[in-house]
Design a protein around this motif. Structure first.
Motif, mmCIF file in Angstrom:
data_model
loop_
_atom_site.group_PDB
_atom_site.id
_atom_site.type_symbol
_atom_site.label_atom_id
_atom_site.label_comp_id
_atom_site.label_asym_id
_atom_site.label_seq_id
_atom_site.Cartn_x
_atom_site.Cartn_y
_atom_site.Cartn_z
ATOM 1 N N GLU A 28 -41.722 -6.117 26.064
ATOM 2 C CA GLU A 28 -43.129 -6.420 26.019
ATOM 3 C C GLU A 28 -43.127 -7.128 27.416
ATOM 4 O OE1 GLU A 28 -43.406 -8.294 22.431
ATOM 5 O OE2 GLU A 28 -43.334 -10.610 23.647
ATOM 6 N N HIS A 30 -43.652 -10.060 29.885
ATOM 7 C CA HIS A 30 -43.530 -11.118 29.787
ATOM 8 C C HIS A 30 -43.987 -11.711 31.569
ATOM 9 C CE1 HIS A 30 -40.965 -10.855 26.347
ATOM 10 N NE2 HIS A 30 -40.803 -12.050 26.655
ATOM 11 N N ASP A 39 -37.041 -10.601 26.217
ATOM 12 C CA ASP A 39 -36.192 -11.035 25.019
ATOM 13 C C ASP A 39 -35.246 -10.506 24.580
ATOM 14 O OD1 ASP A 39 -39.078 -12.268 24.459
ATOM 15 O OD2 ASP A 39 -39.999 -11.253 23.122
ATOM 16 N N TRP A 108 -35.240 -12.631 18.867
ATOM 17 C CA TRP A 108 -35.720 -13.404 19.359
ATOM 18 C C TRP A 108 -37.479 -13.160 19.733
ATOM 19 C CZ3 TRP A 108 -34.433 -18.282 22.115
ATOM 20 C CH2 TRP A 108 -35.624 -19.027 22.996
ATOM 21 N N HIS A 142 -44.639 -18.834 25.838
ATOM 22 C CA HIS A 142 -43.938 -17.323 26.318
ATOM 23 C C HIS A 142 -44.299 -16.488 27.760
ATOM 24 C CE1 HIS A 142 -43.752 -13.114 25.424
ATOM 25 N NE2 HIS A 142 -44.762 -12.854 26.640
ATOM 26 N N GLU A 147 -38.851 -19.390 28.872
ATOM 27 C CA GLU A 147 -37.980 -18.511 29.149
ATOM 28 C C GLU A 147 -37.482 -18.091 30.906
ATOM 29 O OE1 GLU A 147 -39.305 -15.206 25.419
ATOM 30 O OE2 GLU A 147 -40.806 -15.579 26.667
HETATM 31 ZN ZN LIG Z 1 -40.212 -13.516 25.202
#
Ligand SMILES: [Zn+2]
Length: 233
Positions: A28, A30, A39, A108, A142, A147
């Protein structure tokens, strides 16, 4: 790594009491600066740390797709949705428990939590020893500082630092109703919830250490039969 073994070798590891650890990630968006695999990368790194600390942990191939509906509308997001993830985990763990007595799912991605926990509850009701690890740490939501720092620690060459930019920085409690109703796209045009500014490789390495230690500690509690406390060694 399970994928490197032959079937007799896998059987030997299982007979010796191996725990199978599987990273549960996502593909997805980021933000404009982190790869879509972020993730899955982080969950995989945590599995690797656990296996390095515990020789009885064997790491299986990661699940690289998750429930990422809230990230729809950003190119590259590939979501299988909650129902499919739940069924995937149920069937995967039913199969895995043919070989291994204990399965640990290291997650995660927030969107995976509900289907994972439903799958775990069903599997445990079937007397299968399946556990889910959900990380606990203070950080932004996010593709922000946390991250970005973690990805810098894992693979700095995969972070597009020149494209990093802040997104919506409101706290989760405030964002959640909008996220649930309309997804990330409605609150953050660049996909970031937080601010990557200031993230460093050093900070990411420290956070990985913290998470790895938490995972090791909680795994020790989950399986006291393997702990020094129980055996007295
Ligand atoms: Zn993430």
């Amino acid at each position: 790594m399970l994928a490197d073994l032959t079937w007799p070798e896998a059987g030997e590891r299982a007979a010796a009491g191996a725990i199978l650890a599987i990273a549960v990630g996502a593909t997805e968006q980021h933000g404009p600066h982190l790869p879509l695999s972020t993730d899955t990368d982080i969950a995989g790194a945590l599995c690797a740390r656990l296996a390095a600390a515990r020789p009885d942990v064997l790491v299986g191939p990661a699940i690289p797709y998750g429930a990422s509906g809230e990230h729809a509308g950003f190119p590259g997001t590939l979501s299988i949705g909650q129902a499919a993830l739940e069924l995937l985990v149920v069937e995967l763990c039913r199969s895995a428990t043919d070989t291994f007595d204990r399965i640990l799912l290291v997650n995660w991605h927030g969107g995976n939590v509900e289907p994972l926990c439903r799958a775990k509850d069903l599997l445990r009701a079937e007397s299968r020893d399946v556990r889910v690890y959900l990380p606990r740490f203070d950080g932004d939501l996010h593709a922000g500082r946390s991250e970005t720092a973690l990805q810098l620690a894992l693979a700095p060459g995969r972070v597009r630092g020149d494209r990093a930019a802040a997104g919506d920085q409101r706290p989760l409690a405030e964002l959640l109703p909008v996220l649930r109703a309309a997804g990330v796209r409605a609150v953050s045009a660049n996909g970031v919830l937080g601010d990557p500014a200031g993230a460093t490789e050093t900070e990411g390495a420290a956070l990985l250490d913290h998470l790895g230690t938490d995972l090791i500690d909680r795994t020790r509690l989950w399986w006291p039969e393997n702990s020094a406390e129980r055996t007295g060694t």
